[in-house]
Design a protein around this motif. Structure first.
Motif, PDB file in Angstrom:
ATOM      1  N   ALA A  17     -10.530   9.365  28.074  1.00 18.34           N
ATOM      2  CA  ALA A  17     -10.130  10.246  29.171  1.00 18.34           C
ATOM      3  C   ALA A  17      -8.740  10.829  28.925  1.00 18.34           C
ATOM      4  CB  ALA A  17     -10.158   9.479  30.490  1.00 18.34           C
ATOM      5  N   PHE A  18      -7.798  10.021  28.458  1.00 17.25           N
ATOM      6  CA  PHE A  18      -6.452  10.523  28.204  1.00 17.25           C
ATOM      7  C   PHE A  18      -6.422  11.487  27.020  1.00 17.25           C
ATOM      8  CE2 PHE A  18      -4.781   7.042  30.853  1.00 17.25           C
ATOM      9  CZ  PHE A  18      -3.854   7.763  31.577  1.00 17.25           C
ATOM     10  N   ILE A  19      -7.223  11.231  25.998  1.00 18.73           N
ATOM     11  CA  ILE A  19      -7.272  12.155  24.867  1.00 18.73           C
ATOM     12  C   ILE A  19      -7.880  13.485  25.306  1.00 18.73           C
ATOM     13  CG2 ILE A  19      -8.400  12.565  22.645  1.00 18.73           C
ATOM     14  CD1 ILE A  19      -7.840   9.631  22.001  1.00 18.73           C
ATOM     15  N   TYR A  20      -8.914  13.427  26.126  1.00 20.31           N
ATOM     16  CA  TYR A  20      -9.497  14.667  26.660  1.00 20.31           C
ATOM     17  C   TYR A  20      -8.466  15.421  27.495  1.00 20.31           C
ATOM     18  CZ  TYR A  20     -12.310  17.836  29.414  1.00 20.31           C
ATOM     19  OH  TYR A  20     -12.801  18.962  30.032  1.00 20.31           O
ATOM     20  N   ASP A  21      -7.710  14.700  28.308  1.00 22.22           N
ATOM     21  CA  ASP A  21      -6.680  15.321  29.134  1.00 22.22           C
ATOM     22  C   ASP A  21      -5.606  15.973  28.261  1.00 22.22           C
ATOM     23  OD1 ASP A  21      -5.376  15.868  31.670  1.00 22.22           O
ATOM     24  OD2 ASP A  21      -3.922  14.326  31.085  1.00 22.22           O
ATOM     25  N   ALA A  24      -7.008  19.145  26.764  1.00 16.89           N
ATOM     26  CA  ALA A  24      -7.144  20.185  27.789  1.00 16.89           C
ATOM     27  C   ALA A  24      -5.783  20.795  28.133  1.00 16.89           C
ATOM     28  CB  ALA A  24      -7.794  19.603  29.033  1.00 16.89           C
ATOM     29  N   LYS A  25      -4.710  20.011  28.072  1.00 12.21           N
ATOM     30  CA  LYS A  25      -3.372  20.504  28.404  1.00 12.21           C
ATOM     31  C   LYS A  25      -2.640  21.111  27.212  1.00 12.21           C
ATOM     32  CE  LYS A  25      -2.276  17.145  32.013  1.00 12.21           C
ATOM     33  NZ  LYS A  25      -1.355  16.043  32.349  1.00 12.21           N
ATOM     34  N   TRP A  26      -3.235  21.125  26.043  1.00 10.40           N
ATOM     35  CA  TRP A  26      -2.527  21.495  24.821  1.00 10.40           C
ATOM     36  C   TRP A  26      -1.890  22.891  24.878  1.00 10.40           C
ATOM     37  CZ3 TRP A  26      -0.887  18.455  21.155  1.00 10.40           C
ATOM     38  CH2 TRP A  26      -0.397  19.010  19.988  1.00 10.40           C
ATOM     39  N   ASN A  27      -2.564  23.882  25.425  1.00  8.17           N
ATOM     40  CA  ASN A  27      -2.052  25.256  25.429  1.00  8.17           C
ATOM     41  C   ASN A  27      -1.235  25.602  26.665  1.00  8.17           C
ATOM     42  OD1 ASN A  27      -3.095  25.966  22.935  1.00  8.17           O
ATOM     43  ND2 ASN A  27      -5.086  26.476  23.813  1.00  8.17           N
ATOM     44  N   ASP A  28      -1.068  24.691  27.587  1.00  8.60           N
ATOM     45  CA  ASP A  28      -0.277  24.932  28.791  1.00  8.60           C
ATOM     46  C   ASP A  28       1.183  24.586  28.503  1.00  8.60           C
ATOM     47  OD1 ASP A  28       0.553  25.427  31.355  1.00  8.60           O
ATOM     48  OD2 ASP A  28      -0.376  23.637  32.220  1.00  8.60           O
ATOM     49  N   ILE A  35       2.278  13.121  25.847  1.00 13.78           N
ATOM     50  CA  ILE A  35       2.272  11.841  26.558  1.00 13.78           C
ATOM     51  C   ILE A  35       0.834  11.362  26.760  1.00 13.78           C
ATOM     52  CG2 ILE A  35       2.829  10.714  28.751  1.00 13.78           C
ATOM     53  CD1 ILE A  35       5.295  12.524  28.885  1.00 13.78           C
ATOM     54  N   SER A  36      -0.049  12.281  27.144  1.00 12.90           N
ATOM     55  CA  SER A  36      -1.450  11.909  27.335  1.00 12.90           C
ATOM     56  C   SER A  36      -2.081  11.471  26.026  1.00 12.90           C
ATOM     57  CB  SER A  36      -2.236  13.088  27.913  1.00 12.90           C
ATOM     58  OG  SER A  36      -1.803  13.384  29.214  1.00 12.90           O
ATOM     59  N   LEU A  37      -1.778  12.170  24.953  1.00 10.54           N
ATOM     60  CA  LEU A  37      -2.337  11.799  23.654  1.00 10.54           C
ATOM     61  C   LEU A  37      -1.805  10.452  23.188  1.00 10.54           C
ATOM     62  CD1 LEU A  37      -2.277  15.251  21.841  1.00 10.54           C
ATOM     63  CD2 LEU A  37      -4.253  14.041  22.745  1.00 10.54           C
TER      64      LEU A  37
END
Length: 63
Positions: A17-21, A24-28, A35-37
């Protein structure tokens, strides 16, 4: 203590879930995907660590 058999899989689910998050946030530009990764990678590491530790503990308790 039967629940201890299933807790490593909770780490695996949270890690995914954190890797997906993080992806998903990579281009923002306002988000913090690193931190999520990092938390995701740490959770995946904990999955393998807990599985190995449980196996060592099980082998040690065998008569």
């Amino acid at each position: 203590m039967q629940y201890l058999k299933y807790t490593p899989y909770l780490y695996l689910i949270l890690g995914a879930a954190f890797i997906y998050d993080g992806i998903a946030k990579w281009n923002d530009p306002a988000a913090t995907p690193k931190i999520s990764l990092f938390i995701g990678a740490l959770a995946i590491f904990m999955f393998f660590f807990r599985k190995r530790f449980a196996k060592k503990l099980e082998d040690r308790n065998k008569p």
